[in-house]
Design an enzyme around this catalytic site. Structure first.
Site, PDB file in Angstrom:
ATOM      1  N   SER A  82       0.769  -1.450  -0.307  1.00 36.40           N
ATOM      2  CA  SER A  82      -0.078  -0.088   0.310  1.00 36.40           C
ATOM      3  C   SER A  82       1.248   0.872   0.012  1.00 36.40           C
ATOM      4  CB  SER A  82      -1.014  -0.075   1.154  1.00 36.40           C
ATOM      5  OG  SER A  82      -2.336  -0.734   0.721  1.00 36.40           O
ATOM      6  N   GLY A 242       2.884   0.002   3.936  1.00 31.71           N
ATOM      7  CA  GLY A 242       2.195  -0.770   3.589  1.00 31.71           C
ATOM      8  C   GLY A 242       2.222  -2.281   3.842  1.00 31.71           C
TER       9      GLY A 242
END
Length: 292
Positions: A82, A242
């Site tokens: 992410s 992420g």
């Protein structure tokens, strides 16, 4: 036993003899030269981190602040997960600035479109949001459904690729949507610590003052997670994490002053024993160099 020693000993025990997959450096990663605006001056110093005492795995680190640069396997390819949403939202802002999309336009979705971690879109009973609202959900809450809707809104994954190539990043690549982008598959959806760190700085310079302020306001700041947990007092930052769910724990922080970027730290990890704590440990060691 202090916190650092406890972390290393505990993680090693968890590892129990397992060996993490190590990504070989991508041959093309040496083909990129840093943008002139980020080239180090002769006064800058670079120090390589020794992470050999951490559990087996792959750790990519690149950071710069106050004329200091810190690295560890900075050109090894690792999954973005992410962290790519930082680039995605910046792409949307650039597309809007060029008149290709309207941040005030509304996008709708079906219940069947909802996937994975989607705290904003899943709780929106109307299933409608402006592109600006999707940007905020993507950056601040890492909403997966919002990210996929935003990818389509900006023109697809090829638009993200064109954006980073325009900023002299020939390494970072965007191949799949959420949540498939988190699955390890060769070089798909990967970057390097140095490429992504320099990209984050280039984005900060490329966006207009208004758009840069919007991006910085949407990204999490000092939320005590990963890099932000150990940032020295007086260092303001925004960052994007992420996580893959199978060993990748990442974070990319942009250090800011007067709403402008003054440095960056990118930490990408992939290990059976990877954790929030290991990212914190790497960040602490990096700050020991960057704030010296």
């Amino acid at each position: 036993m202090n916190r650092r020693a406890a972390l290393i000993a505990g993680a090693a025990a968890i590892l129990g003899g397992c060996t993490a997959r190590t990504e070989a450096p991508d041959p093309s990663s040496s083909a990129t030269s840093p943008p002139a605006s980020h080239a180090r001056s002769q006064e800058d110093t670079t120090q390589q981190l020794d992470l050999s005492d951490l559990p087996d795995g792959t750790y990519g680190v690149w950071g710069t602040l106050y004329g200091q640069t810190v690295t560890h396997q900075p050109n090894t390819r690792l999954r973005m997960c992410s962290t790519m949403k930082l680039v995605l939202v910046a792409t949307a802002l650039q597309q809007a600035a060029r008149g290709r999309i309207d941040l005030a336009s509304t996008i709708s979705w079906e219940t069947s479109d909802l996937i994975g971690h989607s705290p904003v879109t899943r709780n929106d009973s109307g299933h409608r949001a402006t592109i600006a609202e999707l940007c905020e959900a993507t950056a601040s809450k890492s909403d997966n459904t919002a990210a996929n809707l935003l990818i389509d809104a900006v023109g697809g994954l090829t638009t993200l690729t064109r954006f980073v190539r325009s900023l002299s990043d020939e390494i970072t690549r965007f191949d799949r949507y959420e949540t498939e982008m988190n699955i390890h598959d060769g070089a798909l959806d990967t970057t390097t610590a140095e490429s992504f760190g320099r990209l984050a700085l280039s984005i900060s310079e490329t966006l207009s003052n208004e758009d840069r302020h919007a991006l910085f306001s949407w990204l999490p700041a000092r939320d005590d997670k990963r890099i932000a947990a150990v940032a020295p007092a007086g260092v303001d930052l925004v960052h994007k994490t992420g996580t893959s769910g199978d060993g990748a724990f990442n974070d990319v922080a942009i250090f800011i002053a007067n709403d402008r970027a003054i440095g960056c730290l990118s930490v990408f990890t992939d290990s059976p024993a990877a954790s929030e704590d290991i990212v914190v440990e790497i960040a602490q060691r990096s700050f020991d160099v960057l704030s010296a």
